[in-house]
Design a protein around this motif. Structure first.
Motif, PDB file in Angstrom:
ATOM      1  N   VAL A 207       0.843  -1.194   0.000  1.00 55.82           N
ATOM      2  CA  VAL A 207       0.000   0.000   0.000  1.00 55.82           C
ATOM      3  C   VAL A 207       0.881   1.247   0.000  1.00 55.82           C
ATOM      4  CG1 VAL A 207      -1.817  -1.223   1.253  1.00 55.82           C
ATOM      5  CG2 VAL A 207      -0.150   0.133   2.521  1.00 55.82           C
ATOM      6  N   GLY A 208       0.238   2.394  -0.198  1.00 57.20           N
ATOM      7  CA  GLY A 208       0.954   3.665  -0.180  1.00 57.20           C
ATOM      8  C   GLY A 208       0.228   4.709  -0.998  1.00 57.20           C
ATOM      9  N   ARG A 209       0.821   5.874  -1.081  1.00 56.05           N
ATOM     10  CA  ARG A 209       0.271   6.941  -1.913  1.00 56.05           C
ATOM     11  C   ARG A 209       0.461   6.591  -3.388  1.00 56.05           C
ATOM     12  NH1 ARG A 209       3.297  10.865  -1.855  1.00 56.05           N
ATOM     13  NH2 ARG A 209       4.976  10.147  -0.497  1.00 56.05           N
ATOM     14  N   PRO A 210      -0.234   7.289  -4.290  1.00 54.77           N
ATOM     15  CA  PRO A 210      -0.036   7.023  -5.717  1.00 54.77           C
ATOM     16  C   PRO A 210       1.397   7.308  -6.164  1.00 54.77           C
ATOM     17  CG  PRO A 210      -2.069   8.264  -5.367  1.00 54.77           C
ATOM     18  CD  PRO A 210      -1.343   8.253  -4.055  1.00 54.77           C
ATOM     19  N   ASN A 211       1.857   6.517  -7.127  1.00 57.74           N
ATOM     20  CA  ASN A 211       3.145   6.738  -7.798  1.00 57.74           C
ATOM     21  C   ASN A 211       4.339   6.571  -6.860  1.00 57.74           C
ATOM     22  OD1 ASN A 211       4.323   7.098 -10.281  1.00 57.74           O
ATOM     23  ND2 ASN A 211       4.579   9.297 -10.058  1.00 57.74           N
ATOM     24  N   THR A 212       4.258   5.640  -5.920  1.00 50.57           N
ATOM     25  CA  THR A 212       5.406   5.347  -5.059  1.00 50.57           C
ATOM     26  C   THR A 212       6.127   4.073  -5.495  1.00 50.57           C
ATOM     27  OG1 THR A 212       3.930   4.210  -3.497  1.00 50.57           O
ATOM     28  CG2 THR A 212       4.472   6.525  -3.043  1.00 50.57           C
ATOM     29  N   GLY A 213       5.632   3.382  -6.512  1.00 49.02           N
ATOM     30  CA  GLY A 213       6.333   2.213  -7.039  1.00 49.02           C
ATOM     31  C   GLY A 213       5.797   0.882  -6.545  1.00 49.02           C
ATOM     32  N   LYS A 214       4.521   0.812  -6.182  1.00 48.43           N
ATOM     33  CA  LYS A 214       3.955  -0.445  -5.673  1.00 48.43           C
ATOM     34  C   LYS A 214       3.901  -1.508  -6.765  1.00 48.43           C
ATOM     35  CE  LYS A 214       0.243   1.774  -4.438  1.00 48.43           C
ATOM     36  NZ  LYS A 214       0.735   3.128  -4.745  1.00 48.43           N
ATOM     37  N   SER A 215       3.366  -1.151  -7.927  1.00 51.39           N
ATOM     38  CA  SER A 215       3.292  -2.117  -9.028  1.00 51.39           C
ATOM     39  C   SER A 215       4.676  -2.472  -9.548  1.00 51.39           C
ATOM     40  CB  SER A 215       2.424  -1.553 -10.161  1.00 51.39           C
ATOM     41  OG  SER A 215       1.101  -1.321  -9.722  1.00 51.39           O
ATOM     42  N   THR A 216       5.589  -1.533  -9.537  1.00 51.94           N
ATOM     43  CA  THR A 216       6.961  -1.820  -9.963  1.00 51.94           C
ATOM     44  C   THR A 216       7.615  -2.831  -9.041  1.00 51.94           C
ATOM     45  OG1 THR A 216       7.137   0.443 -10.832  1.00 51.94           O
ATOM     46  CG2 THR A 216       9.180  -0.766 -10.517  1.00 51.94           C
ATOM     47  N   LEU A 217       7.341  -2.750  -7.747  1.00 50.98           N
ATOM     48  CA  LEU A 217       7.883  -3.722  -6.801  1.00 50.98           C
ATOM     49  C   LEU A 217       7.329  -5.117  -7.073  1.00 50.98           C
ATOM     50  CD1 LEU A 217       9.447  -4.513  -4.263  1.00 50.98           C
ATOM     51  CD2 LEU A 217       7.471  -3.799  -2.903  1.00 50.98           C
ATOM     52  N   VAL A 218       6.041  -5.216  -7.354  1.00 50.01           N
ATOM     53  CA  VAL A 218       5.450  -6.522  -7.658  1.00 50.01           C
ATOM     54  C   VAL A 218       6.080  -7.111  -8.919  1.00 50.01           C
ATOM     55  CG1 VAL A 218       3.325  -7.735  -8.228  1.00 50.01           C
ATOM     56  CG2 VAL A 218       3.298  -5.936  -6.501  1.00 50.01           C
TER      57      VAL A 218
END
Length: 468
Positions: A207-218
């Protein structure tokens, strides 16, 4: 699962509605706005006894590969390549469109077999569109209403030839379902009990704010472009669960939509996305809070962290984009200060610096996830708890009550884990001050090594045997 079915079509023809109908619950976000679904999502489905895997995809659009719509189309094409059969949905009420005809031509060139489905055919409103769809050259259309569950029998007959009759693993469920815990006899021994890793997958939400790299981490963890990413903020809308294995341990990772400040959330679609993210937090075991290295723990990050801790989830803070940090020392100093001043109730939250784009520090993050998960499951023997409680009372006795009598703490036990939850039997639980509760919580963390996980203490009044 015996076979895989991909649901494809142009935007707003009812793909997510059919997806929810097949899996039997509202997992995908459904909205009147076209193009709500962006990432592909899969889940076990059941249709009148037929078991299969179904994939919900983004709407097909004609756009360049560098655009967001073009990247969404690439995700759909990958889902089509993975599927054994595709359901091509058209809107029966709207009739055939040039976009439907364009993508029908593309589907005829694919190796994946296609079943044509005319959705929104309740009543006679969709008859004209269904008859027009014969011209696509994809065979006889199946009239269907995903919203009302009409025409599912015809859909079953069309899917039966693709069933491979493989045995179905009933234990392979999508999503995290809390299982009843077997409470061990914690009076045996005198050390903190950390149970062995369970066989079922560890449920981790990012989780987190938008555009912090969550999908990139996955994507970094999976080693493929599974999630849709891009420079645009708020690309992810649905909470997508994917299976992953790290050093032999099965994991289910949930990629969630970014959470903005409530005052900035105006569109109903974004409200649905945030609600989906909050539900993912409640269902997770460990939550990874992604931060931007140049904007560490602002007000919204703290709001998300407090929400995770209030839900009793284990929390790990991941400072992403560390390779692009302007001043690393200042970022770490700010992070430590904000944690100490704004989240003092949970001391020792693990923090990891990483770069998901460059695959740096990702193993450190996963090690921290499993370490905090072990503490989250820890149990303390009752005998040692009560010896510790006697020492704490001797060192600092509780204050006097309103009647000028000493408040007595008689007995303590751990009632559950996940998170560690304790019960203390107190003579006057309503009059024990909050400062003394913090004294006990800090003592628990110091003596039993429970830093970084939320602790809960319930005060109970012992029953008076002579009350009757």
């Amino acid at each position: 699962m015996s076979f895989t079915v991909a649901i494809i079509g142009r935007p707003n023809v009812g793909k997510s509605t059919l997806f929810n109908r097949l899996i039997g619950r509202k997992l995908a976000i459904v909205h009147d706005m076209p193009g709500v679904t962006r990432d592909r999502r899969s889940a076990p489905a059941s249709l009148l006894g037929l078991e299969f895997e179904v994939i919900d995809t983004a709407g097909l659009e004609v756009s360049g590969p560098e655009t967001l719509e073009g990247r969404m189309r690439q995700q759909t094409e990958r889902a089509l390549a993975e599927a054994d059969v595709a359901l091509f949905l058209i809107d029966g009420r709207a009739g055939l469109t040039p976009m439907d005809e364009h993508f029908a031509q593309l589907l005829r060139r694919q190796k994946t077999p296609v079943i044509l489905v005319a959705n929104k055919c309740e009543g006679k409103a969709g008859d004209q569109g269904m008859y027009e769809s014969y011209g696509l050259g994809l065979g006889d259309p199946i009239p269907l209403s995903a919203e009302h569950g009409l025409g599912l029998g015809d859909l079953l007959a069309a899917l039966l030839p693709y069933s491979k009759e493989l045995p179905y693993d009933e234990d392979d469920e999508f999503g995290f379902t809390p299982e009843p815990e077997e409470i061990p006899d914690i009076d045996e021994g005198d050390e903190v009990v950390i149970p062995p890793p369970p066989d079922r997958p560890l449920h981790v939400a990012i989780v987190g704010r938008p555009n912090t790299g969550k999908s990139t981490l996955v994507n970094c963890l999976l080693g493929e472009d599974r999630m849709l990413t891009g420079p645009e903020a708020g690309v992810t809308r649905d909470s997508i669960t994917v299976k992953y294995e790290w050093r032999g341990r099965p994991i289910k990772i949930v990629d969630t939509a970014g959470i903005r400040r409530r005052s900035r959330v105006e569109e109903s679609l974004e409200k649905l996305s945030v609600a989906d993210t909050l539900n993912s937090i409640r269902m997770a075991e460990v939550v990874v809070l992604m931060l931007d290295a140049n904007m560490v723990l602002d007000k919204q990050d703290l709001t998300i962290a407090r929400l995770v801790l209030e839900e009793g989830r284990a929390l790990v803070i991941a400072v992403n984009k560390w390779d692009a940090a302007i001043d690393r020392a200042e970022s770490l100093q700010r992070l430590g200060d904000r944690l100490q001043t704004s989240l003092p109730q949970v001391r020792g939250i693990p923090t990891v610096t990483l770069s998901a784009l460059r695959n740096q520090g990702v193993d450190d993050l996963m090690e921290a996830v499993f370490e905090i998960h072990s503490l989250w499951n820890a149990r303390v023997p009752t005998s040692r708890l009560n010896r510790w409680l006697d020492e704490m009372i001797t060192r600092h006795p509780p204050p006097l009550s309103k009647q000028k009598r000493r408040i007595k703490l008689r007995y303590m036990t751990q009632v559950k884990a996940r998170p560690p939850t304790f019960a203390i039997f107190v003579s006057k639980p309503d009059e024990l001050p909050e400062s003394y509760m913090r004294y006990l919580v800090n003592g628990l963390r110091d003596v039993f090594g429970l830093d970084g996980v939320p602790l809960r203490i319930h005060l109970r009044k012992p029953k008076n045997p002579y009350v009757d």
